[in-house]
Design a protein around this motif. Structure first.
Motif, PDB file in Angstrom:
ATOM      1  N   ASP A 113       0.856  -1.180   0.000  1.00  0.00           N
ATOM      2  CA  ASP A 113       0.000   0.000   0.000  1.00  0.00           C
ATOM      3  C   ASP A 113       0.895   1.234   0.000  1.00  0.00           C
ATOM      4  OD1 ASP A 113      -2.517  -1.352   0.118  1.00  0.00           O
ATOM      5  OD2 ASP A 113      -2.092  -1.799   2.215  1.00  0.00           O
ATOM      6  N   LEU A 114       0.528   2.220  -0.804  1.00  0.00           N
ATOM      7  CA  LEU A 114       1.276   3.465  -0.902  1.00  0.00           C
ATOM      8  C   LEU A 114       0.379   4.644  -0.567  1.00  0.00           C
ATOM      9  CD1 LEU A 114       2.928   3.091  -4.429  1.00  0.00           C
ATOM     10  CD2 LEU A 114       3.910   2.423  -2.256  1.00  0.00           C
ATOM     11  N   SER A 115       0.933   5.598   0.118  1.00  0.00           N
ATOM     12  CA  SER A 115       0.319   6.912   0.286  1.00  0.00           C
ATOM     13  C   SER A 115       1.438   7.908   0.067  1.00  0.00           C
ATOM     14  CB  SER A 115      -0.259   7.097   1.681  1.00  0.00           C
ATOM     15  OG  SER A 115      -1.423   6.330   1.841  1.00  0.00           O
ATOM     16  N   PHE A 116       1.187   8.900  -0.782  1.00  0.00           N
ATOM     17  CA  PHE A 116       2.213   9.912  -0.983  1.00  0.00           C
ATOM     18  C   PHE A 116       1.596  11.281  -1.122  1.00  0.00           C
ATOM     19  CE2 PHE A 116       1.435   7.908  -5.072  1.00  0.00           C
ATOM     20  CZ  PHE A 116       1.240   8.976  -5.944  1.00  0.00           C
ATOM     21  N   LYS A 117       2.375  12.253  -0.675  1.00  0.00           N
ATOM     22  CA  LYS A 117       1.965  13.648  -0.702  1.00  0.00           C
ATOM     23  C   LYS A 117       2.662  14.325  -1.870  1.00  0.00           C
ATOM     24  CE  LYS A 117       1.661  17.678   2.204  1.00  0.00           C
ATOM     25  NZ  LYS A 117       1.937  18.268   3.502  1.00  0.00           N
ATOM     26  N   THR A 118       1.941  15.222  -2.545  1.00  0.00           N
ATOM     27  CA  THR A 118       2.512  15.942  -3.670  1.00  0.00           C
ATOM     28  C   THR A 118       2.730  17.415  -3.311  1.00  0.00           C
ATOM     29  OG1 THR A 118       0.335  16.398  -4.612  1.00  0.00           O
ATOM     30  CG2 THR A 118       1.444  14.410  -5.355  1.00  0.00           C
ATOM     31  N   ASP A 119       3.654  18.034  -4.024  1.00  0.00           N
ATOM     32  CA  ASP A 119       3.925  19.453  -3.815  1.00  0.00           C
ATOM     33  C   ASP A 119       3.009  20.308  -4.692  1.00  0.00           C
ATOM     34  OD1 ASP A 119       5.011  19.190  -6.346  1.00  0.00           O
ATOM     35  OD2 ASP A 119       7.073  19.595  -5.737  1.00  0.00           O
ATOM     36  N   ASP A 120       3.290  21.598  -4.768  1.00  0.00           N
ATOM     37  CA  ASP A 120       2.453  22.527  -5.535  1.00  0.00           C
ATOM     38  C   ASP A 120       2.477  22.251  -7.038  1.00  0.00           C
ATOM     39  OD1 ASP A 120       1.826  23.776  -3.185  1.00  0.00           O
ATOM     40  OD2 ASP A 120       3.339  25.350  -3.407  1.00  0.00           O
ATOM     41  N   GLU A 121       3.491  21.541  -7.513  1.00  0.00           N
ATOM     42  CA  GLU A 121       3.600  21.233  -8.933  1.00  0.00           C
ATOM     43  C   GLU A 121       3.122  19.831  -9.281  1.00  0.00           C
ATOM     44  OE1 GLU A 121       7.653  21.967  -9.890  1.00  0.00           O
ATOM     45  OE2 GLU A 121       7.528  24.081  -9.372  1.00  0.00           O
ATOM     46  N   GLY A 122       2.736  19.041  -8.272  1.00  0.00           N
ATOM     47  CA  GLY A 122       2.252  17.685  -8.525  1.00  0.00           C
ATOM     48  C   GLY A 122       3.309  16.611  -8.449  1.00  0.00           C
ATOM     49  N   ASN A 123       4.499  16.939  -7.949  1.00  0.00           N
ATOM     50  CA  ASN A 123       5.567  15.961  -7.770  1.00  0.00           C
ATOM     51  C   ASN A 123       5.394  15.255  -6.427  1.00  0.00           C
ATOM     52  OD1 ASN A 123       7.105  16.723 -10.145  1.00  0.00           O
ATOM     53  ND2 ASN A 123       7.611  18.582  -9.010  1.00  0.00           N
ATOM     54  N   ALA A 124       5.559  13.933  -6.417  1.00  0.00           N
ATOM     55  CA  ALA A 124       5.531  13.190  -5.162  1.00  0.00           C
ATOM     56  C   ALA A 124       6.751  13.590  -4.339  1.00  0.00           C
ATOM     57  CB  ALA A 124       5.533  11.696  -5.428  1.00  0.00           C
ATOM     58  N   ILE A 125       6.537  13.971  -3.065  1.00  0.00           N
ATOM     59  CA  ILE A 125       7.658  14.417  -2.240  1.00  0.00           C
ATOM     60  C   ILE A 125       7.781  13.645  -0.930  1.00  0.00           C
ATOM     61  CG2 ILE A 125       7.823  16.740  -3.186  1.00  0.00           C
ATOM     62  CD1 ILE A 125       6.188  17.685  -0.726  1.00  0.00           C
ATOM     63  N   LEU A 126       6.714  13.004  -0.481  1.00  0.00           N
ATOM     64  CA  LEU A 126       6.730  12.242   0.763  1.00  0.00           C
ATOM     65  C   LEU A 126       5.986  10.941   0.512  1.00  0.00           C
ATOM     66  CD1 LEU A 126       7.540  12.324   3.755  1.00  0.00           C
ATOM     67  CD2 LEU A 126       5.353  13.387   4.238  1.00  0.00           C
ATOM     68  N   LEU A 127       6.617   9.801   0.807  1.00  0.00           N
ATOM     69  CA  LEU A 127       6.058   8.494   0.494  1.00  0.00           C
ATOM     70  C   LEU A 127       5.981   7.635   1.734  1.00  0.00           C
ATOM     71  CD1 LEU A 127       5.298   6.132  -1.491  1.00  0.00           C
ATOM     72  CD2 LEU A 127       7.758   5.721  -1.682  1.00  0.00           C
ATOM     73  N   PHE A 128       4.825   7.000   1.926  1.00  0.00           N
ATOM     74  CA  PHE A 128       4.640   5.996   2.958  1.00  0.00           C
ATOM     75  C   PHE A 128       4.350   4.690   2.238  1.00  0.00           C
ATOM     76  CE2 PHE A 128       3.288  10.032   4.735  1.00  0.00           C
ATOM     77  CZ  PHE A 128       4.015  10.085   5.915  1.00  0.00           C
ATOM     78  N   ILE A 129       5.137   3.639   2.512  1.00  0.00           N
ATOM     79  CA  ILE A 129       4.968   2.359   1.848  1.00  0.00           C
ATOM     80  C   ILE A 129       4.941   1.250   2.892  1.00  0.00           C
ATOM     81  CG2 ILE A 129       7.455   2.173   1.425  1.00  0.00           C
ATOM     82  CD1 ILE A 129       6.763   0.643  -1.140  1.00  0.00           C
ATOM     83  N   GLY A 130       3.985   0.340   2.733  1.00  0.00           N
ATOM     84  CA  GLY A 130       3.853  -0.765   3.680  1.00  0.00           C
ATOM     85  C   GLY A 130       2.465  -1.351   3.602  1.00  0.00           C
ATOM     86  N   GLU A 131       1.842  -1.553   4.770  1.00  0.00           N
ATOM     87  CA  GLU A 131       0.512  -2.137   4.854  1.00  0.00           C
ATOM     88  C   GLU A 131      -0.450  -1.128   5.474  1.00  0.00           C
ATOM     89  OE1 GLU A 131      -1.616  -5.878   7.107  1.00  0.00           O
ATOM     90  OE2 GLU A 131       0.488  -6.056   6.535  1.00  0.00           O
ATOM     91  N   ARG A 132      -1.587  -0.938   4.828  1.00  0.00           N
ATOM     92  CA  ARG A 132      -2.583   0.017   5.311  1.00  0.00           C
ATOM     93  C   ARG A 132      -3.313  -0.562   6.520  1.00  0.00           C
ATOM     94  NH1 ARG A 132      -3.485   4.275   2.835  1.00  0.00           N
ATOM     95  NH2 ARG A 132      -2.911   3.441   0.812  1.00  0.00           N
ATOM     96  N   THR A 133      -3.461   0.240   7.576  1.00  0.00           N
ATOM     97  CA  THR A 133      -4.163  -0.178   8.779  1.00  0.00           C
ATOM     98  C   THR A 133      -5.656   0.128   8.637  1.00  0.00           C
ATOM     99  OG1 THR A 133      -3.771   1.959   9.845  1.00  0.00           O
ATOM    100  CG2 THR A 133      -2.118   0.233  10.204  1.00  0.00           C
ATOM    101  N   ALA A 134      -6.428  -0.280   9.619  1.00  0.00           N
ATOM    102  CA  ALA A 134      -7.879  -0.090   9.584  1.00  0.00           C
ATOM    103  C   ALA A 134      -8.268   1.389   9.563  1.00  0.00           C
ATOM    104  CB  ALA A 134      -8.518  -0.775  10.785  1.00  0.00           C
ATOM    105  N   ASP A 135      -7.449   2.257  10.149  1.00  0.00           N
ATOM    106  CA  ASP A 135      -7.777   3.688  10.164  1.00  0.00           C
ATOM    107  C   ASP A 135      -7.301   4.429   8.907  1.00  0.00           C
ATOM    108  OD1 ASP A 135      -5.080   3.658  10.657  1.00  0.00           O
ATOM    109  OD2 ASP A 135      -5.161   4.838  12.490  1.00  0.00           O
TER     110      ASP A 135
END
Length: 83
Positions: free
Chosen positions: A29-51
């Motif tokens: 599972d991936l979650s990532f945050k993008t900057d003002d230009e749409g570039n991925a800058i922060l990535l969380f990778i692993g297993e998604r929890t119930a929350d």
């Protein structure tokens, strides 16, 4: 865990600016945050929890540009565990 080339290529695409994007890639599972230009800058990778958070590892991206706006540095760095 080192990021593989296929994942780096996927993260190099432009996404919706200033947003948090959730997806799955090769069983992770991936979650990532993008900057003002749409570039991925922060990535969380692993297993998604119930929350909805991702438990695993956290990466930060360094993007540097020269005076003409050409990208001179693009580097992902492991920052530690994501809980």
């Amino acid at each position: 865990m080192k990021l593989n080339e296929d994942l780096i290529k996927k993260l190099a695409k432009q996404y919706t600016p200033s947003s948090m994007i959730d997806m799955e890639f090769r069983g992770n599972d991936l979650s990532f945050k993008t900057d003002d230009e749409g570039n991925a800058i922060l990535l969380f990778i692993g297993e998604r929890t119930a929350d909805g958070n991702v438990r695993g590892e956290r990466y930060a991206r360094t993007l540097k540009y020269d005076r003409d706006g050409n990208r001179i540095k693009d580097h992902w760095e492991l920052k530690g565990k994501a809980t």
